[in-house]
Design a protein around this motif. Structure first.
Motif, PDB file in Angstrom:
ATOM      1  N   ARG A 135      -2.691  -4.535   7.839  1.00 39.03           N
ATOM      2  CA  ARG A 135      -2.910  -4.791   7.143  1.00 39.03           C
ATOM      3  C   ARG A 135      -2.030  -6.264   7.214  1.00 39.03           C
ATOM      4  O   ARG A 135      -1.636  -7.162   6.311  1.00 39.03           O
ATOM      5  CB  ARG A 135      -1.315  -3.291   6.423  1.00 39.03           C
ATOM      6  CG  ARG A 135      -1.519  -2.046   6.791  1.00 39.03           C
ATOM      7  CD  ARG A 135      -0.803  -1.511   5.805  1.00 39.03           C
ATOM      8  NE  ARG A 135      -1.165  -2.183   4.414  1.00 39.03           N
ATOM      9  CZ  ARG A 135      -1.985  -1.346   3.400  1.00 39.03           C
ATOM     10  NH1 ARG A 135      -2.737  -0.233   3.993  1.00 39.03           N
ATOM     11  NH2 ARG A 135      -1.284  -1.734   2.615  1.00 39.03           N
ATOM     12  N   TRP A 173       7.424  -7.020  -6.395  1.00 40.19           N
ATOM     13  CA  TRP A 173       6.513  -8.134  -6.199  1.00 40.19           C
ATOM     14  C   TRP A 173       5.494  -7.671  -5.753  1.00 40.19           C
ATOM     15  O   TRP A 173       4.808  -8.497  -6.062  1.00 40.19           O
ATOM     16  CB  TRP A 173       7.263  -8.285  -4.557  1.00 40.19           C
ATOM     17  CG  TRP A 173       7.749  -9.941  -4.558  1.00 40.19           C
ATOM     18  CD1 TRP A 173       7.766 -11.313  -4.854  1.00 40.19           C
ATOM     19  CD2 TRP A 173       9.338  -9.899  -4.300  1.00 40.19           C
ATOM     20  NE1 TRP A 173       8.534 -11.964  -5.175  1.00 40.19           N
ATOM     21  CE2 TRP A 173       9.467 -11.576  -5.019  1.00 40.19           C
ATOM     22  CE3 TRP A 173      10.093  -9.646  -3.207  1.00 40.19           C
ATOM     23  CZ2 TRP A 173      10.919 -12.277  -3.896  1.00 40.19           C
ATOM     24  CZ3 TRP A 173      11.491  -9.440  -3.234  1.00 40.19           C
ATOM     25  CH2 TRP A 173      11.708 -11.294  -3.222  1.00 40.19           C
ATOM     26  N   ARG A 174       5.239  -6.871  -5.491  1.00 42.10           N
ATOM     27  CA  ARG A 174       3.600  -6.030  -5.094  1.00 42.10           C
ATOM     28  C   ARG A 174       3.261  -5.956  -7.022  1.00 42.10           C
ATOM     29  O   ARG A 174       1.864  -6.121  -6.713  1.00 42.10           O
ATOM     30  CB  ARG A 174       4.172  -4.979  -4.510  1.00 42.10           C
ATOM     31  CG  ARG A 174       2.409  -4.029  -4.565  1.00 42.10           C
ATOM     32  CD  ARG A 174       3.137  -2.508  -3.649  1.00 42.10           C
ATOM     33  NE  ARG A 174       2.304  -2.149  -3.599  1.00 42.10           N
ATOM     34  CZ  ARG A 174       2.022  -0.869  -4.331  1.00 42.10           C
ATOM     35  NH1 ARG A 174       2.264  -0.403  -5.503  1.00 42.10           N
ATOM     36  NH2 ARG A 174       1.274  -0.346  -3.931  1.00 42.10           N
ATOM     37  N   THR A 175       3.914  -5.623  -7.598  1.00 39.05           N
ATOM     38  CA  THR A 175       2.749  -5.534  -9.093  1.00 39.05           C
ATOM     39  C   THR A 175       3.294  -6.981  -9.672  1.00 39.05           C
ATOM     40  O   THR A 175       2.599  -7.238 -11.023  1.00 39.05           O
ATOM     41  CB  THR A 175       3.174  -4.685  -9.550  1.00 39.05           C
ATOM     42  OG1 THR A 175       5.401  -5.155 -10.192  1.00 39.05           O
ATOM     43  CG2 THR A 175       3.467  -3.709  -8.685  1.00 39.05           C
ATOM     44  N   GLY A 176       3.268  -8.027  -9.070  1.00 41.53           N
ATOM     45  CA  GLY A 176       3.903  -9.398 -10.060  1.00 41.53           C
ATOM     46  C   GLY A 176       4.551  -9.444 -11.114  1.00 41.53           C
ATOM     47  O   GLY A 176       4.647 -10.873 -11.752  1.00 41.53           O
ATOM     48  N   HIS A 179       9.144 -13.902  -9.043  1.00 37.81           N
ATOM     49  CA  HIS A 179       8.205 -14.159  -8.414  1.00 37.81           C
ATOM     50  C   HIS A 179       8.846 -15.228  -7.636  1.00 37.81           C
ATOM     51  O   HIS A 179      10.418 -15.051  -8.084  1.00 37.81           O
ATOM     52  CB  HIS A 179       7.425 -15.440  -9.421  1.00 37.81           C
ATOM     53  CG  HIS A 179       6.243 -14.816 -10.563  1.00 37.81           C
ATOM     54  ND1 HIS A 179       4.744 -13.760 -10.347  1.00 37.81           N
ATOM     55  CD2 HIS A 179       6.843 -13.756 -11.596  1.00 37.81           C
ATOM     56  CE1 HIS A 179       4.356 -13.433 -11.112  1.00 37.81           C
ATOM     57  NE2 HIS A 179       5.391 -13.326 -11.856  1.00 37.81           N
ATOM     58  N   ALA A 187       5.771 -12.428  -2.384  1.00 38.10           N
ATOM     59  CA  ALA A 187       4.596 -11.722  -3.029  1.00 38.10           C
ATOM     60  C   ALA A 187       2.918 -11.043  -2.107  1.00 38.10           C
ATOM     61  O   ALA A 187       2.055  -9.974  -2.172  1.00 38.10           O
ATOM     62  CB  ALA A 187       4.405 -12.393  -4.191  1.00 38.10           C
ATOM     63  N   GLN A 188       3.168 -12.102  -1.084  1.00 40.28           N
ATOM     64  CA  GLN A 188       1.916 -11.670   0.082  1.00 40.28           C
ATOM     65  C   GLN A 188       2.154 -10.596   0.837  1.00 40.28           C
ATOM     66  O   GLN A 188       0.984  -9.608   1.207  1.00 40.28           O
ATOM     67  CB  GLN A 188       1.610 -12.975   0.712  1.00 40.28           C
ATOM     68  CG  GLN A 188       1.077 -14.631  -0.119  1.00 40.28           C
ATOM     69  CD  GLN A 188       0.846 -16.013   1.154  1.00 40.28           C
ATOM     70  OE1 GLN A 188       0.111 -15.560   2.001  1.00 40.28           O
ATOM     71  NE2 GLN A 188       1.801 -16.326   0.846  1.00 40.28           N
ATOM     72  N   ALA A 190       4.159  -8.182   0.385  1.00 38.64           N
ATOM     73  CA  ALA A 190       4.224  -6.940  -1.011  1.00 38.64           C
ATOM     74  C   ALA A 190       3.053  -6.302  -1.162  1.00 38.64           C
ATOM     75  O   ALA A 190       2.444  -5.089  -1.282  1.00 38.64           O
ATOM     76  CB  ALA A 190       5.559  -7.014  -1.807  1.00 38.64           C
ATOM     77  N   ARG A 191       2.727  -7.031  -1.456  1.00 36.03           N
ATOM     78  CA  ARG A 191       0.933  -7.180  -1.913  1.00 36.03           C
ATOM     79  C   ARG A 191       0.034  -6.181  -0.859  1.00 36.03           C
ATOM     80  O   ARG A 191      -1.062  -5.791  -1.657  1.00 36.03           O
ATOM     81  CB  ARG A 191       0.338  -7.711  -2.537  1.00 36.03           C
ATOM     82  CG  ARG A 191       1.288  -8.420  -3.804  1.00 36.03           C
ATOM     83  CD  ARG A 191       0.510 -10.131  -4.803  1.00 36.03           C
ATOM     84  NE  ARG A 191       0.904 -10.232  -5.627  1.00 36.03           N
ATOM     85  CZ  ARG A 191       0.679 -11.746  -6.597  1.00 36.03           C
ATOM     86  NH1 ARG A 191       0.446 -12.448  -5.583  1.00 36.03           N
ATOM     87  NH2 ARG A 191       1.482 -11.637  -7.217  1.00 36.03           N
ATOM     88  N   ARG A 192       0.563  -6.718   0.263  1.00 40.80           N
ATOM     89  CA  ARG A 192       0.158  -5.890   1.976  1.00 40.80           C
ATOM     90  C   ARG A 192      -0.070  -4.931   1.811  1.00 40.80           C
ATOM     91  O   ARG A 192      -0.246  -3.536   2.539  1.00 40.80           O
ATOM     92  CB  ARG A 192      -0.269  -6.703   2.507  1.00 40.80           C
ATOM     93  CG  ARG A 192      -0.778  -8.167   2.523  1.00 40.80           C
ATOM     94  CD  ARG A 192      -0.602  -8.762   3.421  1.00 40.80           C
ATOM     95  NE  ARG A 192      -1.301 -10.756   3.821  1.00 40.80           N
ATOM     96  CZ  ARG A 192      -1.178 -11.479   4.016  1.00 40.80           C
ATOM     97  NH1 ARG A 192       0.123 -11.159   4.687  1.00 40.80           N
ATOM     98  NH2 ARG A 192      -1.183 -12.415   3.456  1.00 40.80           N
TER      99      ARG A 192
END
Length: 245
Positions: A135, A173-176, A179, A187-188, A190-192
């Motif tokens: 991931r 962070w995952r949902t924006g 910041h 953020a990078q 968490a989004r993964r």
């Protein structure tokens, strides 16, 4: 609606305390008096509230605290009571607050019990210690220190925080909704993460004891896996170390 009213009431209490503290202490007054508004929410000396909803700020790296204070003031990180409280404070004043709390080396309590499966804890430990190459997830310890107690001056520790707080921040962070300075490395990451990964990491971290002292490492001894804008902020800030604007 009820939560909004509560936040507004809390903000008014904090502002009242801030005004009282400044009137009593003046620009050169005792910092313990001047940061009373902070401890209304973050607990005595910034040790956190019993449920961990408001996190511990005592002993966090000064640069990290400074960045968060700026983000709240400038509404880059959204929480109305903090924005109201910090609206008219200068960078130098925020740096003073950050230094004050960073120098409070206080003992940590025992971790609260977590109610997750062994499989979830194992997954959390894997992500924290080794990451997940499939991931493109780096290990938490690569950035937050080998002992997960942070790296001075900008990277916070991940231990001594509640499961709810950790999962809510990773989720933000995952949902924006949260910041940091660009490039926003958190953020990078968490989004993964899958939602199950967020829950597993939060549970495993919350279940760990904080190493004696819990102090951040002095610096990095390796190349970081991602570029991170939060590390490029000037610390200490330029200008005089003065009070509010």
């Amino acid at each position: 609606m009820a939560r909004s009213l509560f936040l507004r009431a809390l903000a008014l209490v904090c502002l009242a305390l801030a005004n009282a503290a400044m009137a009593a202490g003046g620009a050169a007054g005792d910092m313990e008096q001047r940061v009373l508004p902070c401890t209304v929410c973050h607990g005595k000396q910034g040790r956190a509230t019993p449920d961990g909803y408001f996190p511990r700020i005592a002993g966090k790296p000064a640069g990290y605290l400074y960045n968060q204070l700026r983000h709240f003031r400038d509404v880059e990180r959204r929480y109305p009571p903090m924005a109201y409280l910090l609206s008219y404070l200068s960078d130098d004043y925020l740096a003073e607050i950050a230094r004050h709390f960073s120098e409070l080396q206080l003992p940590y309590g025992a971790p609260a019990p977590v109610t997750v499966s062994r499989a979830q804890l194992a997954r959390g430990e894997q992500l924290v210690q080794s990451g997940d190459a499939a991931r493109e997830l780096p290990a938490c310890r690569q950035c937050h220190g080998a002992q997960l107690t942070g790296v001075a001056p900008f990277v916070p520790g991940l231990l001594g925080l509640s499961q709810d707080y950790l999962s809510s921040q990773l989720g933000a962070w995952r949902t924006g909704q949260r910041h940091a300075s660009e490039p926003d490395c958190m953020a990078q990451v968490a989004r993964r993460m899958a939602l199950e990964d967020v829950q597993a990491v939060a549970a495993w971290l919350a279940a760990q004891k904080v190493p004696a002292g819990g102090q951040a490492a002095a610096g990095f001894t390796h190349t970081l896996p991602l570029a991170c804008g939060s590390l490029d902020v000037r610390w200490p800030p330029a200008g005089r170390a003065g009070g509010a604007q």
